[in-house]
Design an enzyme around this catalytic site. Structure first.
Site, PDB file in Angstrom:
ATOM      1  N   CYS A  70       0.854  -1.196   0.000  1.00  0.00           N
ATOM      2  CA  CYS A  70       0.000   0.000   0.000  1.00  0.00           C
ATOM      3  C   CYS A  70       0.884   1.238   0.000  1.00  0.00           C
ATOM      4  CB  CYS A  70      -0.859   0.050   1.262  1.00  0.00           C
ATOM      5  SG  CYS A  70      -1.839  -1.427   1.512  1.00  0.00           S
TER       6      CYS A  70
HETATM    7  N1  GLN Z   1      -0.617  -7.093   3.359  1.00  0.00           N
HETATM    8  C1  GLN Z   1      -1.495  -6.007   3.156  1.00  0.00           C
HETATM    9  C2  GLN Z   1      -2.937  -6.447   3.046  1.00  0.00           C
HETATM   10  O1  GLN Z   1      -3.250  -7.276   2.241  1.00  0.00           O
HETATM   11  C3  GLN Z   1      -1.120  -5.317   1.878  1.00  0.00           C
HETATM   12  C4  GLN Z   1      -1.571  -3.944   1.852  1.00  0.00           C
HETATM   13  C5  GLN Z   1      -0.609  -3.114   2.623  1.00  0.00           C
HETATM   14  O2  GLN Z   1       0.542  -2.880   2.207  1.00  0.00           O
HETATM   15  N2  GLN Z   1      -1.039  -2.726   3.789  1.00  0.00           N
HETATM   16  O3  GLN Z   1      -3.764  -5.980   3.759  1.00  0.00           O
END
Ligand code: GLN
Length: 229
Positions: A2
């Site tokens: 994100c």
């Molecule tokens: N691992 C996070 C999710 O799927 C990916 C998004 C982020 O970078 N927060 O919620």
């Protein structure tokens, strides 16, 4: 992955932080400039801001660029402390509004930019969703934000491939970590911005080195190295 952003300073509109900058979160939702993992951030978005001491949130599982209602209201929402994010869901994670940052414990707003193996995180009834970011947020809230650096180092020891960039704020203090992804700081006359990537080409943006804790109180910004276990 994100992209996220935090603001601590004078009251400003959330539109001025998220939507109006030439490379703000709105543009980062379809054309991020420094994102190393994932091409765009179309799996939701969220913004939280403090209304006196009360955290208020607006989150969605849809792309930020497709929300004319938010674009209409955002110029009228002002706060001195804001945490916002656009989301690219990791594989096998739910796409729902409650999986979008920021998460809250009622005192802090928190965003995670990265990925972590859910097997190394305790299950928590306080988690708002079942995605890794929501579980990580619940763990950080349980441990307390004063221990943010220690919690990140401990989680990274359990999952050496984890990327653990955090932005959190409580109205008077803003914290961030770099662990595997980009982060920049902009000191403005009216406050401090922390963002996964600069929202414009102002030469005053400073990159935060990897594996650091950023602590912002007032206009004071302190960087502390985080050492792995
Ligand atoms: N691992 C996070 C999710 O799927 C990916 C998004 C982020 O970078 N927060 O919620």
């Amino acid at each position: 992955m994100c992209r996220h952003l935090g603001w601590l300073g004078e009251p400003v509109s959330v539109a001025s932080l998220m939507l109006e900058p030439p490379s703000g979160l709105l543009v980062q939702s379809y054309a991020p400039r420094r994102q190393k993992h994932g091409l765009m951030n179309a799996d939701g978005w969220g913004v939280g801001f403090f209304d006196r001491s009360v955290p208020r949130r607006w989150r969605s599982a849809s792309p930020l660029w497709g929300d004319p209602s938010f674009a209409s209201v955002a110029p009228a929402l002002s706060s001195g402390c804001v945490v916002a994010a656009v989301r690219s869901a990791s594989v096998n994670m739910p796409v729902e509004a409650s999986a979008s940052a920021p998460f809250t414990d009622g005192t802090w707003l928190l965003s995670h930019n990265g990925i972590v193996d859910r097997a190394v995180l305790p299950m928590s009834r306080r988690a708002e969703s079942t995605n890794d970011s929501a579980l990580l947020a619940a763990l950080i809230f349980d441990r307390g934000l004063d221990h943010l650096g220690d919690t990140i180092v401990e989680v990274a020891a359990g999952d050496p491939d984890a990327r653990l960039n955090i932005v959190a704020a409580n109205g008077s203090r803003m914290l961030a970590t770099t662990w595997g992804d980009t982060l920049s700081v902009l000191r403005r006359p009216d406050g401090v911005v922390i963002a996964s990537e600069p929202y414009d080409d102002d030469p005053s943006w400073q990159e935060v080195p990897d594996r650091h804790l950023v602590d912002v109180t007032g206009t004071e910004v302190t960087l502390t190295p985080l050492r792995g276990l």
